[in-house]
Design an enzyme around this catalytic site. Structure first.
Site, PDB file in Angstrom:
ATOM      1  N   LYS A  22       0.828  -1.215   0.000  1.00 30.19           N
ATOM      2  CA  LYS A  22       0.000   0.000   0.000  1.00 30.19           C
ATOM      3  C   LYS A  22       0.859   1.260   0.000  1.00 30.19           C
ATOM      4  CE  LYS A  22      -1.758   1.772   3.981  1.00 30.19           C
ATOM      5  NZ  LYS A  22      -1.480   3.218   4.048  1.00 30.19           N
ATOM      6  N   ASN A  23       1.877   1.296   0.861  1.00 26.77           N
ATOM      7  CA  ASN A  23       2.648   2.534   1.006  1.00 26.77           C
ATOM      8  C   ASN A  23       3.600   2.778  -0.163  1.00 26.77           C
ATOM      9  OD1 ASN A  23       1.299   2.975   3.333  1.00 26.77           O
ATOM     10  ND2 ASN A  23       3.033   2.604   4.717  1.00 26.77           N
ATOM     11  N   ARG A  92      -4.391  10.509   4.183  1.00 23.79           N
ATOM     12  CA  ARG A  92      -3.261  11.404   4.339  1.00 23.79           C
ATOM     13  C   ARG A  92      -2.256  11.314   3.186  1.00 23.79           C
ATOM     14  NH1 ARG A  92      -0.492  14.328   8.044  1.00 23.79           N
ATOM     15  NH2 ARG A  92       1.706  14.189   7.587  1.00 23.79           N
ATOM     16  N   CYS A 116      -4.882  12.824  12.684  1.00 27.61           N
ATOM     17  CA  CYS A 116      -5.717  11.631  12.730  1.00 27.61           C
ATOM     18  C   CYS A 116      -5.512  10.983  14.091  1.00 27.61           C
ATOM     19  CB  CYS A 116      -5.382  10.673  11.594  1.00 27.61           C
ATOM     20  SG  CYS A 116      -3.741  10.010  11.699  1.00 27.61           S
ATOM     21  N   ARG A 121       0.558  14.769  13.183  1.00 27.99           N
ATOM     22  CA  ARG A 121       1.058  14.571  11.830  1.00 27.99           C
ATOM     23  C   ARG A 121       1.203  15.863  11.015  1.00 27.99           C
ATOM     24  NH1 ARG A 121      -1.325   8.981   9.546  1.00 27.99           N
ATOM     25  NH2 ARG A 121       0.700   8.896   8.556  1.00 27.99           N
ATOM     26  N   ASP A 307       4.262   0.768  12.060  1.00 24.86           N
ATOM     27  CA  ASP A 307       3.073   0.113  11.494  1.00 24.86           C
ATOM     28  C   ASP A 307       2.927  -1.345  11.942  1.00 24.86           C
ATOM     29  OD1 ASP A 307       2.315   2.429  10.272  1.00 24.86           O
ATOM     30  OD2 ASP A 307       2.843   1.824   8.233  1.00 24.86           O
ATOM     31  N   ILE A 329       7.808   7.085  16.941  1.00 22.31           N
ATOM     32  CA  ILE A 329       7.398   7.819  15.727  1.00 22.31           C
ATOM     33  C   ILE A 329       6.114   8.603  16.014  1.00 22.31           C
ATOM     34  CG2 ILE A 329       6.888   7.651  13.251  1.00 22.31           C
ATOM     35  CD1 ILE A 329       9.548   6.404  13.719  1.00 22.31           C
ATOM     36  N   ARG A 399      -8.661  -0.317   4.377  1.00 23.36           N
ATOM     37  CA  ARG A 399      -7.743   0.680   3.823  1.00 23.36           C
ATOM     38  C   ARG A 399      -6.403   0.044   3.461  1.00 23.36           C
ATOM     39  NH1 ARG A 399      -6.135   4.889   7.385  1.00 23.36           N
ATOM     40  NH2 ARG A 399      -4.771   5.122   5.611  1.00 23.36           N
TER      41      ARG A 399
END
Ligand code: UD1
Length: 420
Positions: A22-23, A92, A116, A121, A307, A329, A399
């Site tokens: 996804k990223n 985002r 979020c 962020r 993540d 993070i 998502r």
């Protein structure tokens, strides 16, 4: 809205194939704005976020077709330079159209994404990098407006309070490929997804060196052509499946895995006593015993990924011992703690730390998903728990995890959807 019901206690068994990352796919789709020629992207996961990016590209003048994992962004001018709030606010990562719009059209107006549940962020690093390339920035009515007569190469230090930024590196790199002269991004994000974007840009004709390291060098070119690219496998999905095998004491062969992308996770799991073996792009995970507790600190790549923090916490809940999980993070990324405690976990939050006292087993309960990775954490907890877990707001999971229910069902899990 749907909720996901899991009847826990089944040891997952069988094979599963990891989808495209996804990223990686989201910025790579944004990069197609840098050319008027057609691009073909393969191994694209069918996700809510991928669909959000298709909508944004269409709103910017592109023709996007998606069929069985293949996206064709057809020849069509990048004609509009405004990415609207109603589209950017859904995801985002949409903010990464700023760099390519500015690179191609020398002007861009992109809605600020906002915060979020996992934290504030900010986008200061994105703007710092774009400014250094010669753009004028104006923030008005919730939009960033950037324009430049001509972008020029620059030396940019892109490190922030929490280290490097993935999407800021993507944005600056995409603006710099069409700038005049040489750009050096220092303290660039080293995530494999950033390197995958650079590989795609190189196929389009960009001159980039050092991607995958903290210093990226870009020599600007006049224009970019269309290109074909295959997206790398999703390391976070792979990691989540590894934990699904361990938390259920199952036996899973996970296919389409890049082992070196999972270094920090595998190292921690080995320390906890897990047995994993890798051959020919597949990772075999056999969980047949209670693991030891280990401490975890999230860091930018190649450190332990934020993540994977929530999913790892689910596993730590059922180990023997005490685990200290430190989030470096997103210090507020702990929405899953209260939900895990509803399932019987013993977790105490202290600032950016969560102290997890391992227990014998979790018990099923109604819980609520707050974000994408927290949903994955609750799915793992539900798979391991005694009895029934119902997870509401499960749309978060869609998502980032392609066909996740079907993949789990194929591994023997008792999972189904019900209307809320
Ligand atoms: C990306 C990932 C997300 C992952 C995150 C961290 C995508 C689409 N999303 O998000 O899944 O959780 O990396 O690995 O790739 N920061 C600033 N100023 C900025 C930008 C970021 O201070 O201008 C801070 C953030 O608040 C955070 C840290 O830097 O504390 C890292 O964030 P960043 O790498 O930018 O996350 P994203 O790229 O948004």
């Amino acid at each position: 809205m749907d909720k996901l019901i899991i009847e826990g206690g089944v040891k997952l068994k069988g094979e599963v194939t990891v989808s495209g990352a996804k990223n990686a796919v989201l910025p790579i789709l944004a990069a197609t704005l840098l050319t008027d020629e057609p691009c073909v992207i393969k191994n694209v996961p069918n996700l809510r976020d991928s669909n959000s990016m298709f909508k944004i590209l269409r709103s910017l003048g592109k023709i996007v077709e998606f069929d069985k994992g293949k996206v064709t962004v057809c020849a069509g001018k990048t004609s509009n330079y405004i990415a609207e709030y109603k589209l950017v606010s859904t995801m985002r990562a949409s903010f990464c159209v700023l760099g390519p719009l500015l690179g191609k059209l020398k002007k861009a107006k992109v809605s600020l994404p906002g915060g979020c549940v996992i934290g504030v962020r900010p986008v200061d690093l994105h703007l710092k990098g774009i400014k250094a390339l010669g753009a004028q920035i104006n923030i008005d009515s919730g939009y960033v407006e950037a324009k430049a007569k001509c972008l020029h190469g620059a030396y940019i230090y892109l490190g922030g309070v929490y280290g490097s930024s993935v999407l800021a590196t993507d944005n600056v790199m995409m603006a710099a490929v069409l700038a005049k002269g040489k750009t050096i991004i220092e303290s660039a994000a080293c995530e494999p997804e950033v390197a995958d974007l650079a590989e795609f840009l190189i196929k389009m004709g960009a001159k980039i060196k050092g991607h995958g390291t903290p210093i990226i060098e870009i020599e600007g070119v006049k224009s970019l052509r269309g290109a074909m690219h295959v997206i790398i496998p999703d390391r976070i999905e792979a990691g989540t499946m590894v934990l699904a095998a361990l938390i259920t004491e199952g036996d899973i062969l996970i296919k389409n895995v890049q082992y070196h992308h999972l270094g920090a996770l595998i190292d921690k799991l080995k320390e906890a006593g897990a047995h994993l073996s890798y051959a020919d792009g597949s990772l075999h995970v056999k969980g047949n015993k209670r693991l030891k507790a280990v401490n975890i600190t999230t860091l930018p790549y190649p450190g332990f990924p934020t993540d994977m923090q929530a999913q790892m916490m689910a596993l730590m809940c059922v180990t023997g011992g005490i685990s200290v999980i430190t989030e470096k993070i997103y210090p507020d990324r702990f929405m899953h703690v209260a939900e895990l405690n509803r399932m019987g976990a013993h977790i105490q939050r202290e600032g950016p730390h969560a102290i997890v006292e391992g227990i014998k087993g979790l018990s099923g309960a109604p819980v609520m998903a707050s974000d994408l990775r927290a949903s994955a954490c609750l799915v793992l907890a539900g798979l391991a728990a005694r009895g029934k877990t119902s997870i509401s707001r499960i749309y978060h999971l869609e998502r980032g995890y392609e066909f996740i229910e079907q993949k789990l069902i194929n591994l023997g899990a008792k999972v189904w959807r019900e209307k809320e």
